[in-house]
Each structure stands twice: as C-alpha cells, then as structure tokens.
Design a protein around this motif. Sequence first.
Motif, PDB file in Angstrom:
ATOM      1  N   GLU A 171      46.220 -22.070 -45.661  1.00 54.89           N
ATOM      2  CA  GLU A 171      47.591 -21.564 -45.793  1.00 54.89           C
ATOM      3  C   GLU A 171      47.523 -20.070 -45.486  1.00 54.89           C
ATOM      4  O   GLU A 171      47.005 -19.286 -46.292  1.00 54.89           O
ATOM      5  N   VAL A 172      47.976 -19.683 -44.304  1.00 53.63           N
ATOM      6  CA  VAL A 172      47.820 -18.295 -43.846  1.00 53.63           C
ATOM      7  C   VAL A 172      49.172 -17.586 -43.894  1.00 53.63           C
ATOM      8  O   VAL A 172      50.102 -17.944 -43.160  1.00 53.63           O
ATOM      9  N   MET A 173      49.285 -16.592 -44.790  1.00 57.88           N
ATOM     10  CA  MET A 173      50.536 -15.833 -44.945  1.00 57.88           C
ATOM     11  C   MET A 173      50.374 -14.442 -44.336  1.00 57.88           C
ATOM     12  O   MET A 173      49.672 -13.589 -44.885  1.00 57.88           O
ATOM     13  N   ASP A 174      50.993 -14.266 -43.186  1.00 57.13           N
ATOM     14  CA  ASP A 174      50.985 -12.974 -42.494  1.00 57.13           C
ATOM     15  C   ASP A 174      52.039 -12.090 -43.155  1.00 57.13           C
ATOM     16  O   ASP A 174      53.194 -12.501 -43.304  1.00 57.13           O
ATOM     17  N   ILE A 175      51.659 -10.886 -43.595  1.00 56.45           N
ATOM     18  CA  ILE A 175      52.617 -10.020 -44.301  1.00 56.45           C
ATOM     19  C   ILE A 175      53.482  -9.295 -43.260  1.00 56.45           C
ATOM     20  O   ILE A 175      53.105  -8.259 -42.704  1.00 56.45           O
ATOM     21  N   THR A 176      54.667  -9.887 -43.011  1.00 57.01           N
ATOM     22  CA  THR A 176      55.609  -9.315 -42.036  1.00 57.01           C
ATOM     23  C   THR A 176      56.466  -8.240 -42.723  1.00 57.01           C
ATOM     24  O   THR A 176      56.393  -8.063 -43.944  1.00 57.01           O
ATOM     25  N   GLU A 177      57.305  -7.569 -41.941  1.00 57.98           N
ATOM     26  CA  GLU A 177      58.173  -6.516 -42.514  1.00 57.98           C
ATOM     27  C   GLU A 177      59.106  -7.086 -43.574  1.00 57.98           C
ATOM     28  O   GLU A 177      59.337  -6.460 -44.609  1.00 57.98           O
ATOM     29  N   ASP A 178      59.660  -8.278 -43.316  1.00 58.88           N
ATOM     30  CA  ASP A 178      60.574  -8.891 -44.303  1.00 58.88           C
ATOM     31  C   ASP A 178      59.847  -9.188 -45.610  1.00 58.88           C
ATOM     32  O   ASP A 178      60.391  -8.997 -46.704  1.00 58.88           O
ATOM     33  N   LEU A 179      58.611  -9.677 -45.511  1.00 57.28           N
ATOM     34  CA  LEU A 179      57.830  -9.954 -46.721  1.00 57.28           C
ATOM     35  C   LEU A 179      57.479  -8.666 -47.452  1.00 57.28           C
ATOM     36  O   LEU A 179      57.467  -8.622 -48.687  1.00 57.28           O
ATOM     37  N   ARG A 180      57.175  -7.606 -46.706  1.00 57.87           N
ATOM     38  CA  ARG A 180      56.880  -6.304 -47.348  1.00 57.87           C
ATOM     39  C   ARG A 180      58.072  -5.830 -48.182  1.00 57.87           C
ATOM     40  O   ARG A 180      57.918  -5.318 -49.293  1.00 57.87           O
ATOM     41  N   GLU A 181      59.279  -6.014 -47.650  1.00 58.05           N
ATOM     42  CA  GLU A 181      60.483  -5.590 -48.388  1.00 58.05           C
ATOM     43  C   GLU A 181      60.640  -6.396 -49.677  1.00 58.05           C
ATOM     44  O   GLU A 181      60.996  -5.855 -50.720  1.00 58.05           O
ATOM     45  N   LEU A 182      60.353  -7.708 -49.586  1.00 57.32           N
ATOM     46  CA  LEU A 182      60.432  -8.553 -50.786  1.00 57.32           C
ATOM     47  C   LEU A 182      59.398  -8.127 -51.831  1.00 57.32           C
ATOM     48  O   LEU A 182      59.669  -8.114 -53.027  1.00 57.32           O
ATOM     49  N   ILE A 183      58.176  -7.763 -51.357  1.00 55.57           N
ATOM     50  CA  ILE A 183      57.116  -7.318 -52.281  1.00 55.57           C
ATOM     51  C   ILE A 183      57.550  -6.025 -52.976  1.00 55.57           C
ATOM     52  O   ILE A 183      57.353  -5.854 -54.184  1.00 55.57           O
ATOM     53  N   MET A 198      47.291  -7.208 -62.056  1.00 54.08           N
ATOM     54  CA  MET A 198      46.072  -6.415 -62.301  1.00 54.08           C
ATOM     55  C   MET A 198      46.406  -4.947 -62.532  1.00 54.08           C
ATOM     56  O   MET A 198      45.565  -4.186 -63.000  1.00 54.08           O
ATOM     57  N   GLY A 199      47.608  -4.545 -62.133  1.00 53.20           N
ATOM     58  CA  GLY A 199      48.015  -3.154 -62.343  1.00 53.20           C
ATOM     59  C   GLY A 199      48.259  -2.364 -61.064  1.00 53.20           C
ATOM     60  O   GLY A 199      48.524  -1.156 -61.117  1.00 53.20           O
ATOM     61  N   ILE A 200      48.213  -3.025 -59.902  1.00 55.58           N
ATOM     62  CA  ILE A 200      48.463  -2.327 -58.628  1.00 55.58           C
ATOM     63  C   ILE A 200      49.969  -2.233 -58.406  1.00 55.58           C
ATOM     64  O   ILE A 200      50.691  -3.229 -58.552  1.00 55.58           O
ATOM     65  N   GLU A 201      50.449  -1.054 -58.052  1.00 55.96           N
ATOM     66  CA  GLU A 201      51.888  -0.832 -57.842  1.00 55.96           C
ATOM     67  C   GLU A 201      52.386  -1.646 -56.645  1.00 55.96           C
ATOM     68  O   GLU A 201      51.681  -1.769 -55.641  1.00 55.96           O
ATOM     69  N   PRO A 202      53.642  -2.170 -56.714  1.00 55.42           N
ATOM     70  CA  PRO A 202      54.181  -2.970 -55.606  1.00 55.42           C
ATOM     71  C   PRO A 202      54.146  -2.245 -54.253  1.00 55.42           C
ATOM     72  O   PRO A 202      53.833  -2.855 -53.232  1.00 55.42           O
ATOM     73  N   PHE A 203      54.427  -0.922 -54.251  1.00 53.66           N
ATOM     74  CA  PHE A 203      54.456  -0.204 -52.960  1.00 53.66           C
ATOM     75  C   PHE A 203      53.056  -0.113 -52.348  1.00 53.66           C
ATOM     76  O   PHE A 203      52.896  -0.108 -51.123  1.00 53.66           O
ATOM     77  N   LEU A 204      52.014  -0.064 -53.209  1.00 57.20           N
ATOM     78  CA  LEU A 204      50.632  -0.033 -52.696  1.00 57.20           C
ATOM     79  C   LEU A 204      50.239  -1.397 -52.120  1.00 57.20           C
ATOM     80  O   LEU A 204      49.582  -1.486 -51.091  1.00 57.20           O
ATOM     81  N   VAL A 205      50.654  -2.484 -52.813  1.00 56.32           N
ATOM     82  CA  VAL A 205      50.368  -3.833 -52.317  1.00 56.32           C
ATOM     83  C   VAL A 205      51.063  -4.043 -50.979  1.00 56.32           C
ATOM     84  O   VAL A 205      50.463  -4.519 -50.008  1.00 56.32           O
TER      85      VAL A 205
END
Length: 587
Positions: A530-542, A455-462
């Motif tokens: 299906e519940v995906m909790d955004i952990t620190e490791d997932l944030r780094e991947l994003i 949609m155009g949202i920057e990865p660091f903002l997501v």
Amino acid sequence: MAVRIGELLLKEKRITPEQLQEALNAQRQSGNKLGNCLVGLGYVKDEEITALLSKQYGVPSIALDQFEIDPAVLRLVPAETAQKYHVLPLSRSGATLTIAMTDPTNVFAMDDIKFMTGYNVEPVVASETAVVEAIALYYGKGGVAANGNGHGNGSGSSALEAASKALEEMPAGGGEDVEVLDEFEEISVEALARQGEEAPVIKLVNVILMSAIQKGASDIHIEPYEKEFRVRYRMDGILYNIMQPPMKYRDAITSRIKIMSKLDIAEKRLPQDGRIKIRFQDNGKSKDIDFRVSCLPTLFGEKIVMRLLDKDKLMLDMTKLGFEQESLTKFEANIQKPWGMVLVTGPTGSGKTNTLYSSISRINTPETNIMTAEDPVEFNLAGVNQVLVRESIGLNFASALRSFLRQDPNIILVGEIRDFETAEIAVKAALTGHLVLSTLHTNDAPSTVNRLMNMGIEPFLVASSLNLVCAQRLVRRICKFCTEPHPAPAAALMQAGFTAEDAKKVVPNRGKGCDKCNNTGFKGRVGLYEVMDITEDLRELILVGASSLELRRKAVEEGMLTLRASGLRKVKEGVTTLDEVVRETVK
C-alpha cells in the motif's frame, strides 16, 4: 466419556441399569474402557456403540477392516499420539486430514493433531477394538508406518532421519549427567560446556541447522516445556512441528547453541542475542549462512529462536518483490529524490528489511554516501556504511543518527523509529538535505502520519518532511507445480472486495498439494503493498490534523492501492488465495 456411553446406551434401551452397573464394576477391576467391558460381557457389539456415537454426534462411522491407508498419511501422526488418543489417520484431501476416533468429542486430541500436522482435522467414528487392532497393525514393528518420522508435514526428509539416527547412536547414559539446575544452584560452566561439546549433541544440532536450510525455513524455534522439548521450523510464515528430542538433552542442546553463538552459557536468567555463521557444501559450492540467535529464559528453560539469514535469498530486485506497477513507479520516484523521508511500515516479519535493502541497492552508486543504523545488521551490503546499534553501551538509534550527520551522508537508513528522539532527528535530517529511509510499526500507510504526531512531531514538520509511506504484508504464494482453479461464489468474492463485474469473471486458484511444497499447496511468499505518495492535497490535510480515515479516503481518490486491493490483484492473477488475502488484510 465412560458415563456418557453408558447413559446413551441406557437411553436407547440397548442395555439395562443392572448390566451397566456390572460393566462399571468390571471396569473398576480391569481398568479398561467401559465400551470394552460392555462388549467383553456380551451386552452390546462394537458396531452398536459406533453407530450410536455416529448418530449422537452427527459424525460418519467407518469399518476400518475394509479401509486401506496410505503409508504417507500414517506418517503424519506419530505412533505415540495414535496410541495416546486412540486415533488413526485415514486420508488427506487438500488441507484436511480425516482421522478415525473412538471418541469424536475429544477436542484435545483433534487440537493436538491439528497443531502437530498443520492440517484441519475431520473426525469419523470407529469401534475401539478396530482402532486398537489397526494401530497395532499399521504402527507395529512390521507396520508400514513403523519407520516413518511421524513429525511435521510427513516430508520424512533425510535430514530428519539423520536426526533420529543421531539420537539412536547416543551411548547408553550419554546424557545421564545432564541435570536440571535450580535457579539458585551453583552453575558449573565446565559441565555445561562439556555437555555442549559431546559428539552426539554436536551432530544433532548440526542436523537441526542443516535440515532448516534444506527445507527453506526462515526461523528455528527450540522450545522447552514441562514435559516435552520440541523443535519447530517456520516455513512460508507458518510454524511446523519437526522433532521432539528427549528432555534429558535439553540443557546440552541449549549449551551447544550458546557455545556456537559465543554467548555466556552460565547466564540462564537474562535474554541474550548472538550470531552463528556456518559454511557448508551446496551442490559442490561452498556457501555461508548466518543464524541470528535469540535466547529467552522461560518457565521451563531457555527458548531459542534462530533466524536464518541467507544472502542468496535476499531479493534486491524491486520488480520481483510483488509491487504493482503503479505502486513501484511511485516508490522508485520517491527514493530517487535528494531529500525527504520514506517510511516502510508493517508488523514484524512482513518483509520491511528486504524492501529497505532493495531500495538502498537501487540507489547505491559510487557518488553517494549511504549510512545505516541497524539492530541487528542482517546482511552486509557492499559500498554501504553499516552501524550496529548497541543499547547496552549507549549507542542507540538517536546517538547513531547524530553522529551520521557529522559524516557527510547523502542517504541515511534508520532501522526503526521507536521514540520521539529518533523521530525528531530523522525529520530534521530529512529537512536539511538528506534522504532518510526507515521503518515504523503501524497497520496501514495513512495511520503512520498519526503515529508520528502521537510521538510528538509537529504536523507542519511531518507534512514538510514526509515523501512517501509504504505499508506491506507477506502472503503465501501458491505452489506453481500444483496450482489449480478453485472457483468461489460471487457473493464471497464481492464480500472480499471484488466489484460485481469482477466477481463474475474472477476464478481464484489454490494449490492442491504436492511433494515440492510438502503438501501444503504453498511455496514461497509474495508482498502486498500500500504505497501512499504524499501529494500537495495530502500535505494540506496533514497540516490541519486530518484523521487516518480522511487521509485514506483522499489517498484512494488519488489512486492509492490499499493492501486489500493489492491482495485482490494477486488473487486475480492466480498468485495467492483469497483466504490468505482475507487473513492478512482488512477492507
């Protein structure tokens, strides 16, 4: 089929070419079927034709005069359909309906009956004479099926009987002045209004609405076609044929519903949305139900879909929605956070609104200011400021969100993130101390991250705004009154996703069908989550732009239950069937 029977009989040396020619000449004169003509001329017997068709197509044959048919089964197929296709319903076992046919190759007949009844169709062959006689016996005036409604699942509810009666009570010529208007003809608003206010039409529309409430339908579909006009109900996610009012009442019924919804009855070329609120007595208590009405112009008239909004059926207790305990713990922890974004994803009709309303009621306290922007507002929630989005006057999700930020909110609910503008404001709100709840259309939880980036949202903002993503589906719940064990082969269980160890122990259940569930074996629905909790490791991947596959792999490693895993848990617990889970999820 005529030539085919002749060819088969010739091939089997049951008749001569001269006899076939004579039968074809007799057929041209009488208009009867070739089989009848051959039998009438004495060249073959009915039983010979039946045995030949049975052998040719590998379909069992049956002697109808030695078979007794249950009246409830006969009511599944209307007399007109039986006569039109020369078929007769014989028996029902689970989700399969056995029908006697004179032509087992008639796929149109089988498709029609499958569509009409909701059952799988299993054909057997019977002689033409026997079928015609049996139809006359069972569907004639004194026959056991003569008074059945012959629609839907054979439930024969009093509401539908009342609908038939309402149609019978229409005065002679009561709808003769209803005419189909050409697109370019002048539309008489007064005539349309008059048709919609006729007593029999009012009675019939009321019956359609009340019957849907009694049957627990979620939607009513009123559909005009070239030569038929039908009413279907969606029950537990599946559409069932309910009735076919006469074509001449099409415009009158449409006008009546538009009058009730306060829509423009003269506008037949543009889609319209409205709402009906009705009050009725339910077990001595007064009850209100809302219908969300959508009119859509189609080739042969306006199709109307009404969504039933019953406050009593809105389940606000999160523990009863179908969450597994570990998924519920993660979800509740994230909606209690002071800021960030929680997204619920899934296709239309997967229960996202119910999950969001349940979340809001869980965190709704006198100390919080909750603002919602919805299209439309489905239920009124006490203590919540709900705004109805109106695109036509420029009040869209983005402009409503901008206004919310000047209203000192703690929690913001956005009905749906559809575009970059809405997504951008929602992300900024989540980053500036607000808890934002919203929905998105994606197939699973990990792909939601990529959808926001597309949609155009920057990865660091997501990465910095997103707290949790919950993907969901609805599957039918096995009827608790007729549930029974239904063992499946270990190979099938393993193919669905069970481990080899579980496959040896798990015994799936199914509903065999009873009066409580309209013989479907299912009653109600339950959510898969299906519940995906955004952990620190997932944030780094994003942040590094990881794909959905990499995010999924990491989330599963960290204990995320996938939609399929959630479904298999419910199969193991006997809540739903393996077929339902396989239909709604992927491995």
